[in-house]
Design an enzyme around this catalytic site. Structure first.
Site, PDB file in Angstrom:
ATOM      1  N   GLY A   8      37.389  44.147  29.984  1.00  0.00           N
ATOM      2  CA  GLY A   8      38.579  43.985  30.826  1.00  0.00           C
ATOM      3  C   GLY A   8      39.385  42.772  30.414  1.00  0.00           C
ATOM      4  CB  ALA A   9      39.404  40.924  27.329  1.00  0.00           C
ATOM      5  CG  ASN A  86      36.817  40.086  33.567  1.00  0.00           C
ATOM      6  OD1 ASN A  86      36.907  39.362  34.566  1.00  0.00           O
ATOM      7  ND2 ASN A  86      37.865  40.746  33.078  1.00  0.00           N
ATOM      8  CE1 TYR A 151      36.038  43.151  43.521  1.00  0.00           C
ATOM      9  CE2 TYR A 151      36.130  41.403  45.163  1.00  0.00           C
ATOM     10  CZ  TYR A 151      36.201  41.811  43.844  1.00  0.00           C
ATOM     11  OH  TYR A 151      36.424  40.898  42.839  1.00  0.00           O
TER      12      TYR A 151
END
Length: 243
Positions: A8-9, A86, A151
């Site tokens: 997720g960069a 991430n 979450y």
């Protein structure tokens, strides 16, 4: 030269981690799923500053794609030293408004994706009996925010996963820790209504939101020799929000 895979960069905390690890001399694999243009922009900045890296498109919920990403990393750079887990999503909903589609998607990305990436990374790290996994958690794992039950549950799972994987992998020279940020100045925060944003800001004793770069700095420190004896911990970085 060491190698780091950051999932997720393409933006936010993941992009900040990619840039920070590149500055520290790592070859960086920038994972993305949807935002190729943004991911390319991150890589371009890294290369302009003298760093090295590559893009890799992979859906972290797809075990085969994750396996391919780790294999291609090994092939390109010869080793894998760091994984920063991430990639994740936030889809707030009150209990009575939850639906199975949102629930499954959050669990798949925020929990199963972390497991898949950790599993495949560990397989590469076993060979040299050395490596570090950093899981990006959230302060929501430790404090209650209305509408974030799913979450919070996924990030609580990340914290538990971190402890257990740390115990499992320590004999193989692999450390596992987590960073639990509070509210961080990212695109996600920018989408909040102004009144909610102001309310969150008032709840932070330090009087400001965090920066993605600050999360990246902590992740980098956890991968350094300064923290060579630290494993299984979740470090909260929230400006005092959870106090």
């Amino acid at each position: 030269m060491k190698t780091a895979v950051i999932t997720g960069a393409s933006r936010g905390i993941g992009a900040a981690c990619a840039k920070r690890f590149a500055r520290d001399g790592y070859q960086v694999v920038i994972n993305y799923n949807h935002s190729e243009q943004q991911a390319q922009s991150v890589l371009d900045e890294i290369k302009r500053n003298g760093g090295d890296g590559m893009l890799f498109h992979a859906d972290v919920t797809n075990q085969d794609e994750v396996k391919s990403m780790m294999q291609e990393t090994q092939k390109a750079y010869g080793q894998l030293d760091v994984l920063v887990n991430n990639a994740g999503i936030v889809q707030d909903a009150y209990l009575l408004m939850l639906n199975s589609e949102n629930l499954d998607r959050c669990m798949d990305i925020n929990v199963k994706g972390y497991f898949y990436c950790a599993q495949q990374a560990a397989l590469k790290m076993f060979r040299k009996k050395n490596g570090v996994i950093v899981n990006i958690s959230s302060v929501s794992s430790q404090m209650a925010l209305a509408g974030q039950s799913v979450y919070s549950a996924t990030k609580g799972a990340v914290n538990s996963m971190t402890r257990t994987l740390a115990k499992e992998l320590a004999p193989y020279g692999i450390r596992v820790n987590a960073v639990a940020p509070g509210f961080v100045e990212t695109e996600m925060l920018d989408t909040l209504p102004e009144e909610k944003r102001s309310a969150y800001l008032e709840a932070i004793p330090m009087g400001r939101f965090g920066r993605a770069e600050e999360v990246a700095d902590l992740a980098a420190m956890l991968c350094s020799e300064q923290c060579a004896y630290l494993t299984g911990q979740t470090i909260v970085l929230d400006g005092g929000l959870s106090l």
